[in-house]
Scaffold this motif. Sequence first.
Motif, PDB file in Angstrom:
ATOM      1  N   UNK A 263       0.817  -1.196   0.000  1.00 14.81           N
ATOM      2  CA  UNK A 263       0.000   0.000   0.000  1.00 14.81           C
ATOM      3  C   UNK A 263       0.852   1.247   0.000  1.00 14.81           C
ATOM      4  N   UNK A 264       0.198   2.371   0.105  1.00 13.42           N
ATOM      5  CA  UNK A 264       0.870   3.660   0.078  1.00 13.42           C
ATOM      6  C   UNK A 264       0.778   4.307   1.447  1.00 13.42           C
ATOM      7  N   UNK A 265       1.903   4.795   1.941  1.00  9.63           N
ATOM      8  CA  UNK A 265       1.947   5.471   3.225  1.00  9.63           C
ATOM      9  C   UNK A 265       1.549   6.929   3.025  1.00  9.63           C
ATOM     10  N   UNK A 266       0.533   7.386   3.748  1.00  8.11           N
ATOM     11  CA  UNK A 266       0.081   8.770   3.649  1.00  8.11           C
ATOM     12  C   UNK A 266       0.036   9.379   5.046  1.00  8.11           C
ATOM     13  N   UNK A 267       0.999  10.261   5.365  1.00  6.18           N
ATOM     14  CA  UNK A 267       0.959  10.883   6.688  1.00  6.18           C
ATOM     15  C   UNK A 267      -0.202  11.861   6.772  1.00  6.18           C
ATOM     16  N   UNK A 268      -0.861  11.933   7.923  1.00  8.22           N
ATOM     17  CA  UNK A 268      -1.988  12.839   8.090  1.00  8.22           C
ATOM     18  C   UNK A 268      -1.516  14.272   8.265  1.00  8.22           C
ATOM     19  N   UNK A 269      -0.378  14.462   8.913  1.00  4.27           N
ATOM     20  CA  UNK A 269       0.191  15.795   9.061  1.00  4.27           C
ATOM     21  C   UNK A 269       1.672  15.661   9.383  1.00  4.27           C
ATOM     22  N   UNK A 270       2.373  16.760   9.216  1.00  2.00           N
ATOM     23  CA  UNK A 270       3.785  16.832   9.556  1.00  2.00           C
ATOM     24  C   UNK A 270       3.889  17.779  10.744  1.00  2.00           C
ATOM     25  N   UNK A 271       4.458  17.314  11.836  1.00  3.46           N
ATOM     26  CA  UNK A 271       4.603  18.164  13.020  1.00  3.46           C
ATOM     27  C   UNK A 271       5.684  19.204  12.804  1.00  3.46           C
ATOM     28  N   UNK A 272       5.405  20.407  13.226  1.00  4.57           N
ATOM     29  CA  UNK A 272       6.369  21.494  13.140  1.00  4.57           C
ATOM     30  C   UNK A 272       7.545  21.194  14.072  1.00  4.57           C
ATOM     31  N   UNK A 273       8.793  21.235  13.559  1.00  3.01           N
ATOM     32  CA  UNK A 273       9.936  20.965  14.431  1.00  3.01           C
ATOM     33  C   UNK A 273      10.224  22.122  15.391  1.00  3.01           C
ATOM     34  N   UNK A 274       9.590  23.260  15.171  1.00  2.00           N
ATOM     35  CA  UNK A 274       9.823  24.425  16.026  1.00  2.00           C
ATOM     36  C   UNK A 274       8.892  24.458  17.235  1.00  2.00           C
ATOM     37  N   UNK A 275       7.585  24.220  17.004  1.00  2.00           N
ATOM     38  CA  UNK A 275       6.629  24.305  18.118  1.00  2.00           C
ATOM     39  C   UNK A 275       5.880  23.002  18.377  1.00  2.00           C
ATOM     40  N   UNK A 276       6.010  22.018  17.476  1.00  2.00           N
ATOM     41  CA  UNK A 276       5.366  20.725  17.680  1.00  2.00           C
ATOM     42  C   UNK A 276       3.938  20.629  17.178  1.00  2.00           C
ATOM     43  N   UNK A 277       3.401  21.694  16.626  1.00  2.00           N
ATOM     44  CA  UNK A 277       2.017  21.683  16.160  1.00  2.00           C
ATOM     45  C   UNK A 277       1.849  20.780  14.933  1.00  2.00           C
ATOM     46  N   UNK A 278       0.734  20.037  14.864  1.00  2.00           N
ATOM     47  CA  UNK A 278       0.451  19.254  13.662  1.00  2.00           C
ATOM     48  C   UNK A 278      -0.268  20.088  12.588  1.00  2.00           C
ATOM     49  N   UNK A 279      -0.564  21.352  12.904  1.00  2.00           N
ATOM     50  CA  UNK A 279      -1.289  22.222  11.972  1.00  2.00           C
ATOM     51  C   UNK A 279      -0.296  22.851  10.981  1.00  2.00           C
ATOM     52  N   UNK A 280       0.114  22.043  10.012  1.00  2.00           N
ATOM     53  CA  UNK A 280       1.076  22.488   9.010  1.00  2.00           C
ATOM     54  C   UNK A 280       0.531  22.171   7.624  1.00  2.00           C
ATOM     55  N   UNK A 281       1.114  22.824   6.640  1.00  2.00           N
ATOM     56  CA  UNK A 281       0.733  22.515   5.255  1.00  2.00           C
ATOM     57  C   UNK A 281       1.964  22.608   4.370  1.00  2.00           C
ATOM     58  N   UNK A 282       1.918  21.863   3.296  1.00  2.58           N
ATOM     59  CA  UNK A 282       3.031  21.854   2.354  1.00  2.58           C
ATOM     60  C   UNK A 282       2.949  23.076   1.448  1.00  2.58           C
TER      61      UNK A 282
END
Length: 158
Positions: free
Chosen positions: A111-130
Amino acid sequence: MGEIRELAAAVPDPEMPMLTLDDLGILRDVRRDASGTVTVTITPTYSGCPALDAIGEDIRGCLAERGETAVEVRTRLSPPWSTDWISAEGRRKLAEHGIAPPPERGATTGGTFVPLSVRCPNCGSPRTRELSRFGATACRAIHVCAACGEPFDHVKPL
């Protein structure tokens, strides 16, 4: 051979110098043949990696400083490198330098791995976008955090 392997393992990656070849998991093998030639085998992060020649020169230079002048650097493409090969220390160093490490996937059954979000390495928030699929290197993407507003690189899972 242990000392020679340790020397090669400690060579920094030219594109992400906070990581060693060992941190990235691209150092595959180090051997000495009957003639005394040291052969170092590496697997690049992808087959078209532009840093491959620089990595080979850095390995040869590092070993030459220790008197190893007969050094051959070989490339092994199979099995292909995976971000799963990045060590825990390598993941820690990436985050410490503001680059989001790829998620640990472990063994997959297809199958294909699809991450739901990428955590910000600065503050740890999952609210990020590419922002861009390609960052400073082809193996990284540029993201931005909605919480702290900081842009950051993310090592894409392979």
